[in-house]
Write a protein that holds these residues in place. Structure first.
Motif, mmCIF file in Angstrom:
data_model
loop_
_atom_site.group_PDB
_atom_site.id
_atom_site.type_symbol
_atom_site.label_atom_id
_atom_site.label_comp_id
_atom_site.label_asym_id
_atom_site.label_seq_id
_atom_site.Cartn_x
_atom_site.Cartn_y
_atom_site.Cartn_z
ATOM 1 N N LEU A 23 0.822 -1.207 0.000
ATOM 2 C CA LEU A 23 0.000 0.000 0.000
ATOM 3 C C LEU A 23 0.858 1.259 0.000
ATOM 4 N N GLY A 24 1.926 1.263 0.804
ATOM 5 C CA GLY A 24 2.809 2.419 0.815
ATOM 6 C C GLY A 24 3.485 2.650 -0.525
ATOM 7 N N GLY A 25 3.979 1.561 -1.132
ATOM 8 C CA GLY A 25 4.656 1.690 -2.423
ATOM 9 C C GLY A 25 3.717 2.083 -3.546
ATOM 10 N N LEU A 26 2.562 1.426 -3.628
ATOM 11 C CA LEU A 26 1.605 1.738 -4.694
ATOM 12 C C LEU A 26 1.040 3.144 -4.536
ATOM 13 N N GLY A 27 0.751 3.542 -3.291
ATOM 14 C CA GLY A 27 0.265 4.899 -3.065
ATOM 15 C C GLY A 27 1.285 5.941 -3.470
ATOM 16 N N SER A 28 2.565 5.665 -3.219
ATOM 17 C CA SER A 28 3.621 6.597 -3.598
ATOM 18 C C SER A 28 3.756 6.704 -5.114
ATOM 19 N N VAL A 29 3.685 5.564 -5.791
ATOM 20 C CA VAL A 29 3.760 5.585 -7.256
ATOM 21 C C VAL A 29 2.606 6.392 -7.835
ATOM 22 N N ALA A 30 1.410 6.176 -7.306
ATOM 23 C CA ALA A 30 0.245 6.924 -7.793
ATOM 24 C C ALA A 30 0.401 8.422 -7.521
ATOM 25 N N ALA A 31 0.889 8.767 -6.326
ATOM 26 C CA ALA A 31 1.044 10.179 -5.977
ATOM 27 C C ALA A 31 2.026 10.883 -6.905
ATOM 28 N N VAL A 32 3.156 10.241 -7.171
ATOM 29 C CA VAL A 32 4.167 10.862 -8.028
ATOM 30 C C VAL A 32 3.698 10.908 -9.482
ATOM 31 N N THR A 33 2.973 9.895 -9.912
ATOM 32 C CA THR A 33 2.512 9.849 -11.304
ATOM 33 C C THR A 33 1.483 10.931 -11.603
ATOM 34 N N PHE A 34 0.597 11.198 -10.657
ATOM 35 C CA PHE A 34 -0.531 12.082 -10.939
ATOM 36 C C PHE A 34 -0.422 13.455 -10.288
ATOM 37 N N GLU A 57 2.178 19.139 -11.028
ATOM 38 C CA GLU A 57 3.302 20.040 -11.288
ATOM 39 C C GLU A 57 4.422 19.774 -10.295
ATOM 40 N N GLU A 58 5.607 20.286 -10.619
ATOM 41 C CA GLU A 58 6.768 20.096 -9.748
ATOM 42 C C GLU A 58 6.589 20.844 -8.432
ATOM 43 N N PRO A 59 7.207 20.353 -7.361
ATOM 44 C CA PRO A 59 7.983 19.107 -7.250
ATOM 45 C C PRO A 59 7.071 17.887 -7.221
ATOM 46 N N TYR A 60 7.417 16.900 -8.006
ATOM 47 C CA TYR A 60 6.547 15.734 -8.162
ATOM 48 C C TYR A 60 6.520 14.848 -6.918
ATOM 49 N N VAL A 70 9.862 7.220 -11.752
ATOM 50 C CA VAL A 70 8.721 7.939 -12.330
ATOM 51 C C VAL A 70 8.954 9.448 -12.271
ATOM 52 N N ALA A 71 9.428 9.931 -11.127
ATOM 53 C CA ALA A 71 9.685 11.364 -10.992
ATOM 54 C C ALA A 71 10.750 11.834 -11.981
ATOM 55 N N THR A 72 11.773 11.019 -12.193
ATOM 56 C CA THR A 72 12.822 11.377 -13.154
ATOM 57 C C THR A 72 12.267 11.459 -14.566
ATOM 58 N N ALA A 73 11.416 10.509 -14.923
ATOM 59 C CA ALA A 73 10.842 10.498 -16.274
ATOM 60 C C ALA A 73 9.994 11.728 -16.542
ATOM 61 N N ARG A 74 9.466 12.352 -15.501
ATOM 62 C CA ARG A 74 8.630 13.531 -15.674
ATOM 63 C C ARG A 74 9.435 14.821 -15.781
ATOM 64 N N LEU A 75 10.739 14.759 -15.509
ATOM 65 C CA LEU A 75 11.595 15.930 -15.680
ATOM 66 C C LEU A 75 11.867 16.166 -17.159
ATOM 67 N N GLY A 76 12.298 17.356 -17.493
ATOM 68 C CA GLY A 76 12.675 17.638 -18.866
ATOM 69 C C GLY A 76 13.882 16.810 -19.286
ATOM 70 N N GLY A 77 13.726 15.993 -20.308
ATOM 71 C CA GLY A 77 14.788 15.091 -20.724
ATOM 72 C C GLY A 77 14.994 13.928 -19.783
ATOM 73 N N GLY A 78 14.062 13.721 -18.878
ATOM 74 C CA GLY A 78 14.228 12.688 -17.865
ATOM 75 C C GLY A 78 14.152 11.275 -18.404
ATOM 76 N N GLU A 79 13.427 11.070 -19.505
ATOM 77 C CA GLU A 79 13.326 9.714 -20.054
ATOM 78 C C GLU A 79 14.695 9.152 -20.401
ATOM 79 N N GLU A 80 15.558 9.989 -20.967
ATOM 80 C CA GLU A 80 16.887 9.521 -21.344
ATOM 81 C C GLU A 80 17.757 9.269 -20.117
ATOM 82 N N LEU A 81 17.537 10.031 -19.048
ATOM 83 C CA LEU A 81 18.273 9.780 -17.815
ATOM 84 C C LEU A 81 17.840 8.455 -17.188
ATOM 85 N N VAL A 82 16.556 8.137 -17.299
ATOM 86 C CA VAL A 82 16.068 6.836 -16.840
ATOM 87 C C VAL A 82 16.750 5.715 -17.611
#
Length: 244
Positions: free
Chosen positions: A61-72, A75-78, A128-140
């Motif tokens: 529950l803690g992990g899934l809730g955190s993933v949902a919070a960061v995904t949705f 705006e920053e900070p995610y 997930v938070a990194t992927a939402r940054l500018g150019g973050g997909e490539e850093l992932v």
């Protein structure tokens, strides 16, 4: 599960994270949620917690809730809502102890182990938070490639310190190569990230490799996913530092 099998599985999972990160935030969030569930299944057995079902539920529950919070988070900070989710998980850890009907033996160990597992699960949100940054997909992709190569190298046979040096060097080379190939990732950022991931892989290998619980499948799976989940926060920190 042998160390070679665990290393290969970790490398495969890291490759899956790289592909998901390239595809976008939602696929990466789905992979992150799956990693949380695997960790939640195996962590109570790995840590030897006295009430496995409740501890696993809290970690999940803690992990899934955190993933949902960061995904949705719009705006920053995610990560702005992460503290609230984690605080709720800590409360659930105590509720879990109240539900026990076994005399609540090893109470402190049970609470601390459950909270520790939740922290490790929450770390996956860094991807997930990194992927939402500018150019973050490539850093992932850079972090995941370094993790895949380092995870494969740590299973080599030889003197322990030599294997660990090779692991860090291979991970650093992987991060540097991706940093050179992808324009959004600086060469220095890729190299530093690779070194950090390599050190993390060797540290986790040294910590868990001789755990007696690894003769069972679920604890072994937890050790397989741990480098992937924990690396998430490392990649995020690198992204914030080098993007500043």
């Amino acid at each position: 599960m042998s160390v070679e099998t665990r290393a290969v599985l970790t490398a495969v999972l890291a490759a899956v994270v790289a592909v998901a990160g390239y595809l976008g935030v939602l696929p990466l969030a789905g992979v992150s949620a799956a990693l949380v569930l695997v960790l939640a299944l195996g962590w109570p057995g790995l840590a030897g917690l006295p009430f496995s079902p409740g501890a696993g539920a809290v970690v999940a529950l803690g992990g899934l809730g955190s993933v949902a919070a960061v995904t949705f988070t719009p705006e920053e900070p995610y990560l702005q809502h992460l503290a609230l989710v984690f605080a709720g998980a800590v409360v659930l850890a105590f509720v879990n102890e109240l539900l026990r009907r076994d005399g609540r033996l090893r109470l402190v160990e049970s609470v601390s182990g459950t909270v520790t597992g939740t922290v490790l699960a929450v770390c996956v949100t860094g991807w997930v938070a990194t992927a939402r940054l500018g150019g973050g997909e490539e850093l992932v992709v850079a972090g995941a490639v370094a993790l895949a190569l380092g995870s494969a190298a740590v299973a080599l046979r030889g003197r322990t310190w030599v294997v660990y040096l090779v692991t860090v060097a291979v991970a650093a080379a992987g991060g540097t190569l991706v940093g050179w190939a992808l324009p959004a990732v600086q060469l220095v950022a890729g190299a530093v990230l690779g070194v950090g991931v390599g050190v993390l892989v060797t540290a986790l290998h040294a910590l868990f490799d001789r755990f007696p619980a690894l003769v069972r499948h679920l604890p072994s799976l937890a050790v397989v996913v741990l480098p992937v989940t924990v690396s998430g926060v490392l990649v995020y920190v690198a992204g914030r530092v080098f993007a500043a």
